[in-house]
Design an enzyme around this catalytic site. Structure first.
Site, PDB file in Angstrom:
ATOM      1  N   THR A 173     -46.900 -18.265 -12.570  1.00  0.00           N
ATOM      2  CA  THR A 173     -46.765 -19.531 -13.275  1.00  0.00           C
ATOM      3  C   THR A 173     -47.439 -20.635 -12.476  1.00  0.00           C
ATOM      4  O   THR A 173     -48.162 -21.474 -13.019  1.00  0.00           O
ATOM      5  CB  THR A 173     -45.279 -19.856 -13.499  1.00  0.00           C
ATOM      6  N   ASP A 199     -37.670  -8.471  -9.789  1.00  0.00           N
ATOM      7  CA  ASP A 199     -38.399  -9.674  -9.377  1.00  0.00           C
ATOM      8  C   ASP A 199     -38.370 -10.659 -10.531  1.00  0.00           C
ATOM      9  O   ASP A 199     -39.103 -10.505 -11.505  1.00  0.00           O
ATOM     10  CB  ASP A 199     -39.839  -9.321  -8.992  1.00  0.00           C
ATOM     11  N   ASP A 215     -39.889 -15.204  -3.788  1.00  0.00           N
ATOM     12  CA  ASP A 215     -41.053 -14.347  -4.031  1.00  0.00           C
ATOM     13  C   ASP A 215     -42.102 -14.511  -2.938  1.00  0.00           C
ATOM     14  O   ASP A 215     -42.739 -13.530  -2.523  1.00  0.00           O
ATOM     15  CB  ASP A 215     -41.654 -14.645  -5.402  1.00  0.00           C
TER      16      ASP A 215
END
Length: 263
Positions: A137, A6, A114
């Site tokens: 983030t 990932d 994602d």
């Protein structure tokens, strides 16, 4: 074993997943800072040492699947799979790895890998309508309906990104660590306390406010599923979360891999 990767904007997670049995089982996971310049050889040296520490032979990896929101990192991750593990990697969202769910938005190709993978896992793990919050983030809020369709969501700055912007723009403000305030109340007596209160309680207020508005817009009972490293930190002071799934993206990748026909 499956090596699930990932690749996010801040970190890349590598996880070894045992695929036998009724559900995928994550054997171990490692994290490295995202750097699009990092070569396949550098990844290989790092991973080889970690595999050795776990007593796992490199030959135990029989498949690799990748999800990335950093296009520049993809090539070297693919080379890692082919050169060092001898397998052709699968990439989430690229044939033959179709999502297996409907991305019910005007521009489905713009949905982050994602977020789509999280939707797959959340739907498999939790029936009904869901709001999936991923603390990365960016902090994303995604709506997945009872049929498993991705319906859209919200993108907000991640809490560390918000703090970095505050410190960078205000010359006299110190850099602080994100933590739950130890003292009750929201009136800070020192600069550091005031910053922590503003960031932490401000973020909780944002989460609760946006979830409330999303629930009203959906108009049906909704379960809130969270993932990302900071989910447990916020869970201490809000009751809005129904479930915390730390490995949601890796689980989604493993579920995608299990859908492939076996030859």
């Amino acid at each position: 074993m499956l090596l699930a990767i990932d690749a996010g904007n801040t970190n890349i997670v590598f996880a070894l997943v045992a695929q036998g049995g009724d559900a995928p089982v994550i054997r171990t996971r490692w994290r490295i800072a995202t750097d699009a310049r990092r070569t396949a050889d550098e990844y290989a040296v790092w991973l080889h040492q970690l595999l050795a520490l776990e007593g796992i032979e490199r030959s135990a990896v029989s498949a690799v699947i990748i999800s990335t929101v950093v296009p520049r990192a993809l090539h070297n991750l693919e080379v890692l799979a082919t050169k060092y593990f001898g397998v052709e990697p699968l990439v989430a969202g690229r044939p033959p790895m179709d999502w297996g769910i409907t991305l019910d938005v005007p521009e489905p190709h713009t949905v982050g890998a994602d977020r789509a993978v999280n939707a797959i896992a959340a739907h498999a793990l939790h029936p009904g309508d869901k709001i999936v919050i991923d603390f990365g983030t960016a902090t994303t809020f995604d709506v997945v309906d009872y049929s498993g369709a991705y319906k859209g969501g919200i993108i907000a700055p991640g809490i560390n990104l918000s703090l970095d912007a505050l410190v960078a723009a205000a010359a006299k403000l110190p850099r602080i660590a994100i933590a739950a305030p130890e003292k009750p109340g929201v009136i800070g007596r020192t600069t550091e306390d005031q910053m922590l209160i503003g960031i932490y309680w401000g973020y909780i207020a944002m989460i609760e406010g946006l979830v409330s508005r999303m629930r009203a817009e959906i108009g049906r009972p909704v379960k809130v599923v969270t993932t990302g490293g900071l989910a447990s930190l916020f869970d201490k002071h809000t009751s809005v979360f129904d479930a915390i799934e730390p490995d949601l993206t890796i689980t989604g990748l493993a579920m995608m891999h299990r859908r492939l026909p076996r030859t």
